[in-house]
Design an enzyme around this catalytic site. Sequence first.
Site, PDB file in Angstrom:
ATOM      1  N   HIS A  90      44.627  40.923  36.821  1.00  0.00           N
ATOM      2  CA  HIS A  90      43.668  40.465  36.355  1.00  0.00           C
ATOM      3  C   HIS A  90      43.659  41.897  35.411  1.00  0.00           C
ATOM      4  CE1 HIS A  90      41.315  41.897  39.987  1.00  0.00           C
ATOM      5  NE2 HIS A  90      40.856  42.662  38.771  1.00  0.00           N
ATOM      6  N   ASP A 137      47.282  36.301  41.429  1.00  0.00           N
ATOM      7  CA  ASP A 137      46.203  37.458  40.638  1.00  0.00           C
ATOM      8  C   ASP A 137      47.498  38.560  41.540  1.00  0.00           C
ATOM      9  OD1 ASP A 137      44.691  39.207  39.643  1.00  0.00           O
ATOM     10  OD2 ASP A 137      43.462  39.493  40.733  1.00  0.00           O
ATOM     11  N   SER A 171      40.162  47.070  42.356  1.00  0.00           N
ATOM     12  CA  SER A 171      41.139  46.033  41.915  1.00  0.00           C
ATOM     13  C   SER A 171      42.184  46.872  41.764  1.00  0.00           C
ATOM     14  CB  SER A 171      40.242  45.578  40.334  1.00  0.00           C
ATOM     15  OG  SER A 171      39.587  44.831  40.440  1.00  0.00           O
TER      16      SER A 171
END
Length: 263
Positions: A65, A113, A207
């Site tokens: 992402h 992801d 992230s």
Amino acid sequence: MLLLLLLTSAFALLPWAGAGRIIGGREAKRHSRPYMAYLIIQHGSENSTCGGFLIRPDTVLSAAHCADKKGIVNITVILGAHNINDQEQSQQRVLAKDWVIHPNYSPVGFKNDIMLVKLKRKAKINKYVRLISIPRRMGLVRKGAACEVAGWGMTSVTGHKTNVLREVALKVQNEAICQHLFHNYQRQSMICVGDASNKKATYHGDSGGPLVCNRKAYGIVSHGQKRRLFPEVSTRILFFEPWIRKQLKRFALQEVPGSPSFD
Ligand SMILES: *[C@@H]1O[C@H](CO)[C@@H](O)[C@H](O)[C@H]1NC(C)=O
């Protein structure tokens, strides 16, 4: 009532993703996590940032992402950093040559992801820049396992930013907790983690960083809920090991002479 529930779960899917936060953690000891990578993703005239980690001298693992925006021009990877705003001697800045997002990545629920970033040149491995191992078959991480996450993400939900690497301890949680809160939670490919006291978490900007348990990277910081710190979801690296292995072989064939094989 049902509508309200649906709305709530829709919010739950909204990412703080793309950008992950270390909340309630502490500043990491300088260069104690030499595998950490800081990714600057240039799309159009804007930049966004993510974490990542070095698994081969020329390969960084991160979250898909982080790079699902349109018009990405480039990804710059900074290795060996502590304070990302300083011109530290230890830093190595390398451009990405290529990046591979998992073909089944879905922004809805952040399935699969995971992304590999191939660097233009091999990083120089030294005191400040090192690799981290990923688990092999059977390397399952169990409920209650103590793990850590590090990142340059936000340190509060109000968006306070940090320049220095921070770290936080998180525990592997019972899958049922995540299954209950995330509609797209998949046991096989995700790890449910968090701090049940609700004081510690990752956030925007974290992230792509590694969930480190027993000195190996078991997970990749993926997503959480907008209004709660607990629990959160990591990508389960073990599940993707065959895919990673395949990509690394492909990368090795691409050139960069002498690049090490997976084994
Ligand atoms: C985005 O990042 C690149 C690479 O570090 C840098 O050269 C550029 O100035 C940045 N752009 C903005 C708008 O911050």
